[in-house]
Design a protein around this motif. Structure first.
Motif, PDB file in Angstrom:
ATOM      1  N   SER A  30       0.774  -1.143  -0.071  1.00 53.00           N
ATOM      2  CA  SER A  30       0.040   0.168   0.120  1.00 53.00           C
ATOM      3  C   SER A  30       0.791   1.229   0.170  1.00 53.00           C
ATOM      4  N   THR A  31       0.230   2.214  -0.828  1.00 55.22           N
ATOM      5  CA  THR A  31       1.176   3.559  -0.685  1.00 55.22           C
ATOM      6  C   THR A  31       1.570   4.010   0.779  1.00 55.22           C
ATOM      7  N   ASP A  61       5.464  12.238  -8.557  1.00 59.00           N
ATOM      8  CA  ASP A  61       5.211  10.748  -8.976  1.00 59.00           C
ATOM      9  C   ASP A  61       6.623   9.874  -8.886  1.00 59.00           C
ATOM     10  N   THR A  64       7.309   8.318  -5.286  1.00 60.87           N
ATOM     11  CA  THR A  64       6.090   7.551  -5.013  1.00 60.87           C
ATOM     12  C   THR A  64       6.779   5.994  -6.037  1.00 60.87           C
ATOM     13  N   ALA A  68       7.648   2.439  -4.575  1.00 63.23           N
ATOM     14  CA  ALA A  68       7.004   1.155  -5.196  1.00 63.23           C
ATOM     15  C   ALA A  68       7.916   0.130  -5.947  1.00 63.23           C
ATOM     16  N   PHE A  86      -1.389   2.493  -5.429  1.00 61.39           N
ATOM     17  CA  PHE A  86      -0.580   2.588  -6.457  1.00 61.39           C
ATOM     18  C   PHE A  86      -0.974   1.701  -7.547  1.00 61.39           C
ATOM     19  N   ARG A  88      -1.665   5.556  -8.682  1.00 60.25           N
ATOM     20  CA  ARG A  88      -2.775   6.586  -8.373  1.00 60.25           C
ATOM     21  C   ARG A  88      -3.262   7.482  -9.512  1.00 60.25           C
ATOM     22  N   GLN A  92       1.627   7.006 -13.304  1.00 58.77           N
ATOM     23  CA  GLN A  92       2.186   6.307 -12.657  1.00 58.77           C
ATOM     24  C   GLN A  92       1.782   4.714 -13.125  1.00 58.77           C
TER      25      GLN A  92
END
Length: 216
Positions: A30-31, A61, A64, A68, A86, A88, A92
């Motif tokens: 999860s983000t 971005d 993130t 990930a 993710f 989002r 991405q």
């Protein structure tokens, strides 16, 4: 199996992600967890994210995506993973596809949890949290305390978080429709999306989600 879970705030993504990941024996990524882990560990990406967050700005971005990618490259994710929060947005999603393509992998399924907007507002705006312990959560309709405004567990005061007010929830929904919902169309063009009703019990929704997954 590599799965993306999509849905508006209040659709129960976190709950479903945990159940599905357990049933499939794959990590739930999860983000929120990525941000917390990177910030608490003081990673370069975590420090960059924190600098933006402390300034009240959106995390770019690229930060993130970097978090990930690092997580998906961990040994426990080699056999698959379930992504929650993710990608989002479409940028991405495109970056994720490129990442996986470079590794000779791809997304196997996208589960779109669907819930009427009024139900989302009712679910979130009705939540009440105990001031003594935020783990004690009630709902004015679905899980009402025995005495209004008082926690059944410890007797603490129950309150509504600012983020849970109806106005805030509707603004969060607007952001979802504008930024995140377009990824559904992006993945539909690849034939990956199954829309699932998020109404009913947790078990019922999990069963629908499991039935929607392709057989490996």
């Amino acid at each position: 199996m590599r799965i993306v879970l999509v849905g508006p705030p209040g659709a129960g993504k976190g709950t479903q992600a945990a159940y599905l990941a357990k049933n499939l024996s794959i990590p739930h990524i999860s983000t929120g967890d990525l941000f917390r882990a990177n910030i608490s560990q003081g990673t370069e990406l975590g420090l960059r994210a924190k600098s933006y967050m402390d300034a009240g700005q959106l995390v770019p971005d690229e930060v993130t995506i970097g978090m990930a990618q690092d997580r998906m490259e961990q040994p426990d994710a080699t056999g698959g993973f379930l992504l929650d929060g993710f990608p989002r947005n479409v940028a991405q999603a495109e970056a994720l596809d490129e990442m996986l393509k470079d590794a000779g992998m791809k997304i196997d399924a996208v589960l779109d949890l669907e819930v009427p907007e009024d139900e989302v507002v009712k679910r979130i705006a009705g939540r009440r949290i105990c001031r003594n312990d935020s783990a004690h959560v009630f709902h004015v309709e679905y899980n009402a305390p025995k005495k209004a405004g008082v926690c059944d567990t410890c007797g603490g005061e129950l309150y509504q978080r600012d983020d849970d007010s109806e106005d805030t929830v509707r603004k969060r929904l607007e952001v979802y429709h504008t930024q995140t919902e377009p990824i559904i169309e992006y993945y539909q063009s690849q034939g990956l999306v199954t829309t699932i009703s998020a109404l009913g019990t947790v078990t019922e929704v999990t069963q629908r989600a499991m039935a929607a997954l392709p057989s490996e």
